[in-house]
Design a protein around this motif. Structure first.
Motif, PDB file in Angstrom:
ATOM      1  N   UNK A   1      11.102  -7.765  18.973  1.00 18.05           N
ATOM      2  CA  UNK A   1      10.519  -8.559  17.888  1.00 18.05           C
ATOM      3  C   UNK A   1      10.271  -7.725  16.637  1.00 18.05           C
ATOM      4  N   UNK A   2      10.144  -6.421  16.810  1.00 20.56           N
ATOM      5  CA  UNK A   2       9.938  -5.555  15.653  1.00 20.56           C
ATOM      6  C   UNK A   2      11.229  -5.340  14.861  1.00 20.56           C
ATOM      7  N   UNK A   3      12.318  -5.904  15.331  1.00 21.53           N
ATOM      8  CA  UNK A   3      13.585  -5.751  14.621  1.00 21.53           C
ATOM      9  C   UNK A   3      14.451  -4.637  15.152  1.00 21.53           C
ATOM     10  N   UNK A   4      14.036  -4.107  16.307  1.00 22.80           N
ATOM     11  CA  UNK A   4      14.842  -3.049  16.906  1.00 22.80           C
ATOM     12  C   UNK A   4      15.899  -3.675  17.806  1.00 22.80           C
ATOM     13  N   UNK A   5      17.097  -3.126  17.767  1.00 25.61           N
ATOM     14  CA  UNK A   5      18.155  -3.640  18.623  1.00 25.61           C
ATOM     15  C   UNK A   5      18.118  -2.927  19.966  1.00 25.61           C
ATOM     16  N   UNK A   6      18.248  -3.694  21.051  1.00 25.01           N
ATOM     17  CA  UNK A   6      18.140  -3.086  22.366  1.00 25.01           C
ATOM     18  C   UNK A   6      19.393  -3.358  23.193  1.00 25.01           C
ATOM     19  N   UNK A   7      19.973  -2.271  23.708  1.00 22.94           N
ATOM     20  CA  UNK A   7      21.062  -2.428  24.673  1.00 22.94           C
ATOM     21  C   UNK A   7      20.449  -2.191  26.044  1.00 22.94           C
ATOM     22  N   UNK A   8      20.535  -3.194  26.898  1.00 26.64           N
ATOM     23  CA  UNK A   8      19.818  -3.171  28.155  1.00 26.64           C
ATOM     24  C   UNK A   8      20.814  -3.215  29.301  1.00 26.64           C
ATOM     25  N   UNK A   9      20.814  -2.149  30.098  1.00 28.34           N
ATOM     26  CA  UNK A   9      21.755  -2.099  31.216  1.00 28.34           C
ATOM     27  C   UNK A   9      21.005  -2.315  32.511  1.00 28.34           C
ATOM     28  N   UNK A  10      21.473  -3.252  33.310  1.00 29.91           N
ATOM     29  CA  UNK A  10      20.778  -3.497  34.561  1.00 29.91           C
ATOM     30  C   UNK A  10      21.731  -4.029  35.611  1.00 29.91           C
ATOM     31  N   UNK A  11      21.417  -3.704  36.858  1.00 35.75           N
ATOM     32  CA  UNK A  11      22.149  -4.288  37.971  1.00 35.75           C
ATOM     33  C   UNK A  11      21.481  -5.563  38.445  1.00 35.75           C
ATOM     34  N   UNK A  12      20.273  -5.807  37.972  1.00 35.60           N
ATOM     35  CA  UNK A  12      19.512  -6.950  38.468  1.00 35.60           C
ATOM     36  C   UNK A  12      19.720  -8.145  37.545  1.00 35.60           C
ATOM     37  N   UNK A  13      20.448  -9.134  38.051  1.00 33.56           N
ATOM     38  CA  UNK A  13      20.791 -10.249  37.194  1.00 33.56           C
ATOM     39  C   UNK A  13      19.569 -11.067  36.803  1.00 33.56           C
ATOM     40  N   UNK A  14      18.560 -11.103  37.673  1.00 33.72           N
ATOM     41  CA  UNK A  14      17.370 -11.891  37.322  1.00 33.72           C
ATOM     42  C   UNK A  14      16.706 -11.326  36.060  1.00 33.72           C
ATOM     43  N   UNK A  15      16.748 -10.016  35.907  1.00 34.81           N
ATOM     44  CA  UNK A  15      16.208  -9.420  34.687  1.00 34.81           C
ATOM     45  C   UNK A  15      17.018  -9.830  33.475  1.00 34.81           C
ATOM     46  N   UNK A  16      18.316  -9.833  33.680  1.00 37.86           N
ATOM     47  CA  UNK A  16      19.204 -10.191  32.580  1.00 37.86           C
ATOM     48  C   UNK A  16      18.880 -11.591  32.079  1.00 37.86           C
ATOM     49  N   UNK A  17      18.655 -12.520  33.019  1.00 35.81           N
ATOM     50  CA  UNK A  17      18.308 -13.887  32.622  1.00 35.81           C
ATOM     51  C   UNK A  17      17.030 -13.917  31.816  1.00 35.81           C
ATOM     52  N   UNK A  18      16.097 -13.074  32.200  1.00 34.33           N
ATOM     53  CA  UNK A  18      14.789 -13.137  31.584  1.00 34.33           C
ATOM     54  C   UNK A  18      14.794 -12.565  30.173  1.00 34.33           C
ATOM     55  N   UNK A  19      15.606 -11.555  29.961  1.00 32.85           N
ATOM     56  CA  UNK A  19      15.408 -10.770  28.756  1.00 32.85           C
ATOM     57  C   UNK A  19      16.546 -10.887  27.741  1.00 32.85           C
ATOM     58  N   UNK A  20      17.713 -11.373  28.165  1.00 37.42           N
ATOM     59  CA  UNK A  20      18.889 -11.228  27.302  1.00 37.42           C
ATOM     60  C   UNK A  20      18.981 -12.274  26.211  1.00 37.42           C
ATOM     61  N   UNK A  21      19.315 -11.829  24.991  1.00 40.43           N
ATOM     62  CA  UNK A  21      19.772 -12.745  23.945  1.00 40.43           C
ATOM     63  C   UNK A  21      21.268 -12.962  24.107  1.00 40.43           C
ATOM     64  N   UNK A  22      21.948 -11.860  24.452  1.00 42.07           N
ATOM     65  CA  UNK A  22      23.377 -11.968  24.736  1.00 42.07           C
ATOM     66  C   UNK A  22      23.705 -11.050  25.904  1.00 42.07           C
ATOM     67  N   UNK A  23      24.792 -11.374  26.593  1.00 39.55           N
ATOM     68  CA  UNK A  23      25.228 -10.559  27.717  1.00 39.55           C
ATOM     69  C   UNK A  23      26.704 -10.234  27.541  1.00 39.55           C
ATOM     70  N   UNK A  24      27.047  -8.958  27.723  1.00 41.93           N
ATOM     71  CA  UNK A  24      28.459  -8.592  27.719  1.00 41.93           C
ATOM     72  C   UNK A  24      28.815  -8.053  29.099  1.00 41.93           C
ATOM     73  N   UNK A  25      29.916  -8.564  29.649  1.00 42.75           N
ATOM     74  CA  UNK A  25      30.350  -8.140  30.981  1.00 42.75           C
ATOM     75  C   UNK A  25      31.522  -7.171  30.827  1.00 42.75           C
TER      76      UNK A  25
END
Lengths: 326, 501
Positions: B193-217
């Motif tokens: 929310x502060x305007x920082x861009x975040x690249x988030x790598x995870x093996x846990x798909x449930x996290x991805x659902x919770x946090x992602x604006x976009x997902x790249x496979x």
């Protein structure tokens, strides 16, 4: 998929020799030959048979101690109590002789004390799981204190018959030199051909892999420190009989030179590598250099500097020869 | 995410290969201010190479990379950090003995006008920063006293203190419990929310659902797809992550299985492995999978006695076997071929023959070892599993990874164990060597040995296993027979959140 070959990974020295240790021993031998030739040209007193046996006698105790030091270092440890164990063991025997005990009882007691010190060192290293450097540094002070208690600070006269350290076989070969050579051979066989020797290298090379390969690390460490102390006990008896009396600092100064001899001979401080041949040459180098400097009447403080330079130089060469990380 | 803004990172057709193997193939990628962009893919999909390029550790072979509009030509970790790209690797903790404030300003110390350390000011600044992140962490507490999620928060705070514009988080929840996970995810959202861009790598798909604006496979170095957070489903992601051509699978020969021969009953250790039981038959290859830390390697270590268990029984044949150390395990015909061969399998100072007999030392009769005999026996293995070496005296560090691994295998097979546990047996070795290892495993199974193969490589599991056990959160969550083994099934159990909670 094709695998890229990278021949540059192997150093030239290791392509000629089987491995780095062999390469370093070879360099050491070259250095020895050079010094010997130079000394033969410089003075005619060097190559006389008496002087050569003199060198053997002079390095005998250092050599024995260096064997123990090398074994402990190869196993990935270090024993700084090396010199103080010699002092304590020697003084125990001297004190008993001084009080009228027989030579046999006194020698036995000296050896038992040495072995107990080693057992204690090993047990503390294993139980504390601490760096052996710190443990043995502390124990060095403990043994020194006990030695002073034993001697009361006095010079202890030994039994008049206890002179094997000065004896000569056929009136020429010094007995301590023979003891040294025999011990070198025994240690050589032990390290190279026995299961225990192999375990020593394995623990020093990679203790986790050694444990997972079924080697009992703790038990073997205790054996190693105890055997080291046993070797030092023999050294103490030779030293005591040569000196003719025991005093509380009789062995203290040997520690650094023994470790130096091992390192010059290619024993790696981090453990896992080193050979008895190398240690022999390393000790011989120290012995020949101090003998040469004596013959050339070089003052003793220069001798200290020379020995120091050789230690640093040897480590320098062995590290430059090693492969660098990418 | 605000697409009207200029992208923080813009990557066009970036590729990277190592010694002829393409690990990143024509990947394009964007990151906008305030966006959480998740990166998913299996092991070896190219995620870590991608991160390493962005953090300046690798230079791409081709492709254009722009950071805040600026074309990057020179790749150095320092350059990228100065541009505001901060990477937080999994389980890379700071100095646990120092305080939170000291950790945040490490290397960038808060000093007084005289140039000395100003601890009070440093603590105040840290407090301000932590408050602005809505974190209740005491800046003067020792980092080691904090829980895992707070430690991660401190790392993030440190990145912010260094003026991060882009934050790369590599599996930040890898060693977290549920509540800690929630904490981290909510911080990630707040930071974005502060305007920082975040690249988030995870093996846990449930996290991805919770946090992602976009997902790249990513898959096999290629970008497969990019989805908006609102359009993703678990099935869709897994399908994209998998989608492999089946010819790549190794085809193994079937072997008739024998009697039931092994039973593990209630193996457990607090904080390490929950109660685990299973059975095996002679000639069986049992695959074990799950994420790292899910309990598979832990189980192997307990069986082998490398780690002391709190309890549990092992039966081989009808006999109860007591194993409290690797020494006893080897005596009882059990061996563990560890994953990290350089650290736990090999003696790099020594030769091939020397290494070969290192687990056999106790089996020599009498006090002596017989290296010559060992070297002769090594020659049989050199032929049998194609070890390419100049001979027994060659130093093992000069062998390739695949050949080193084969020496490790030979070392263990020489102990003549019946129960063999392979932990990631083909990790980091080339395809030819892999096939040799597979052939060897089949050969062993044919001889009536029973084999556990721990692997993260799903095609390998599918090709080799008679059965696959999947572990998650230190428990067995599924035991699948050969017919039902599919890539989707395995992924669903090991990383999918919804089905089995």
């Amino acid at each position: 998929m094709s695998e890229k070959s990278c021949p540059s990974r192997e150093k030239i020295s290791t392509r000629i020799f089987k491995n780095k240790t062999t390469a370093q021993i070879f360099m050491l031998a070259v250095a020895l030959v050079v010094i010997i030739i130079a000394m033969c040209i410089a003075t005619d007193r060097f190559y006389q048979i008496n002087n050569l046996f003199n060198i053997l006698k002079q390095i005998s105790i250092l050599g024995i101690a260096a064997l123990g030091a090398a074994m402990v270092i190869i196993s990935g440890g270090i024993d700084l109590t090396l010199g103080t164990i010699i002092s304590l063991s020697g003084c125990t025997a001297a004190a008993l002789m001084n009080n009228g005990s027989s030579i046999g009882v006194a020698v036995l007691a000296g050896m038992v004390v040495a072995i107990l010190c080693g057992l204690l060192n090993g047990a503390l290293v294993v139980l504390s799981k601490a760096e052996p450097f710190i443990i043995t540094l502390g124990m060095m002070s403990v043994y020194k204190g006990i030695t002073l208690m034993v001697t009361g600070g006095a010079n202890l006269k030994i039994a008049p018959g206890f002179t094997f350290g000065r004896a000569k076989l056929f009136d020429t070969v010094p007995l301590p030199g023979i003891i040294l050579v025999v011990m070198f051979l025994l240690l050589y066989f032990m390290l190279k051909y026995t299961r225990f020797g192999r375990r020593i290298y394995a623990i020093g090379s990679n203790s986790e892999a050694a444990y997972l390969s079924g080697i009992k690390i703790n038990r073997n460490k205790i054996y190693i420190y105890t055997l080291n102390a046993f070797i030092l006990g023999i050294g103490a008896m030779v030293l005591l009989s040569r000196l003719g009396s025991g005093n509380s600092i009789m062995g203290d100064s040997i520690m650094l030179e023994a470790i130096a001899g091992a390192v010059i001979g290619g024993v790696v401080m981090s453990g896992g590598r080193g050979s008895v041949w190398g240690v022999f040459l390393g000790v011989l180098l120290i012995g020949i250099i101090s003998n040469s400097l004596n013959l050339l009447r070089v003052p003793s403080f220069i001798q200290y500097v020379t020995i120091g330079v050789i230690i640093v130089g040897a480590v320098f060469i062995s590290n430059i020869g090693g492969s660098k990380k990418r | 995410m605000n697409k009207k803004l200029a992208p923080l990172i813009h990557i066009e057709n970036c590729s990277k290969s190592f010694s002829g193997t393409t690990v990143l193939d024509n990947v394009s990628f964007d990151l906008y201010p305030g966006e959480v962009h998740c990166l998913v893919g299996e092991n070896g999909a190219g995620k870590s190479t991608f991160i390493k390029i962005l953090s300046g550790a690798y230079t791409p072979d081709c492709g254009e990379i722009y950071v805040m509009g600026e074309h990057i030509k020179h790749f150095e970790p320092d350059v990228m950090r100065k541009k505001g790209i901060q990477t937080i690797y999994q389980s890379q903790f700071l100095m646990l003995d120092l305080t939170v404030a000291e950790n945040i300003y490490m290397g960038d110390y808060v000093t007084s006008s005289a140039g000395l350390m100003d601890y009070r000011k440093q603590t105040e600044k840290a407090k301000e920063l932590l408050d602005s992140m809505e974190l209740e962490i005491d800046p003067s507490a020792a980092l080691g006293d904090l829980n895992i999620s707070d430690r991660h928060s401190v790392q993030i705070a440190r990145a912010l203190a260094q003026d991060a514009k882009v934050l790369i988080l590599d599996e930040p929840t890898a060693s977290c419990g549920k509540t800690e996970k929630k904490m981290i995810l909510s911080i990630v959202r707040r930071i974005a929310k502060r305007g920082i861009g975040i690249i988030y790598i995870s093996h846990h798909l449930d996290e991805v659902f919770e946090v992602a604006d976009r997902v790249t496979v990513l898959r096999d170095g290629k970008k497969v797809s990019t989805y908006l957070g609102s359009e993703i489903t678990e099935r869709k992601l897994i399908k994209d992550m998998v989608g492999r051509e089946t010819e790549m699978f190794y085809k193994r020969e079937k072997i008739e299985k024998g009697n039931e021969v092994l039973e593990i009953r209630d193996f457990h250790k607090e904080g390490f492995l929950n109660k685990t039981s299973f059975k095996m038959r002679r000639g069986e290859i049992l695959g074990f999978t799950g994420k790292v830390g899910a309990g598979r390697t832990e189980l192997a270590n307990l069986i082998f006695g490398a780690v002391k268990k709190d309890g549990g029984e092992l039966f081989i044949g009808d006999k109860k076997v007591e194993i409290h150390s690797p020494n006893q395990a080897i005596k009882n015909g059990v061996c563990l071929i560890t994953e990290d061969r350089q650290r736990t399998g090999l003696f790099l100072d020594h030769g091939v023959g020397w290494n070969f007999i290192s687990a056999y030392i106790n089996k020599f009769k009498g006090a002596f070892i017989n290296q010559q005999k060992g070297d002769k026996e090594l020659n049989q293995y050199i032929d049998r599993i194609n070890i390419s070496t100049k001979g027994a005296t060659q130093e093992i560090k000069y062998l390739s990874g695949g050949n080193q691994q084969k020496v490790v295998l030979a070392k263990w097979l020489h102990t003549d164990a019946d129960f063999i546990i392979f932990d990631e047996p083909t990790k980091g070795i080339d395809i030819g060597a892999k096939e040799d290892v597979y052939k060897l495993m089949i050969d062993l199974a044919r001889k009536g040995k029973f084999i556990i193969m721990i692997s993260s490589d799903i095609p390998e599991l599918m090709a080799m296993s008679d059965r696959v056990i999947i572990m998650k959160d230190r428990c067995i969550v599924a035991d699948i027979d050969h017919e039902e083994i599919s890539e989707e099934n395995i992924l669903l159990y090991s990383i999918g959140g919804q089905e089995n909670e």
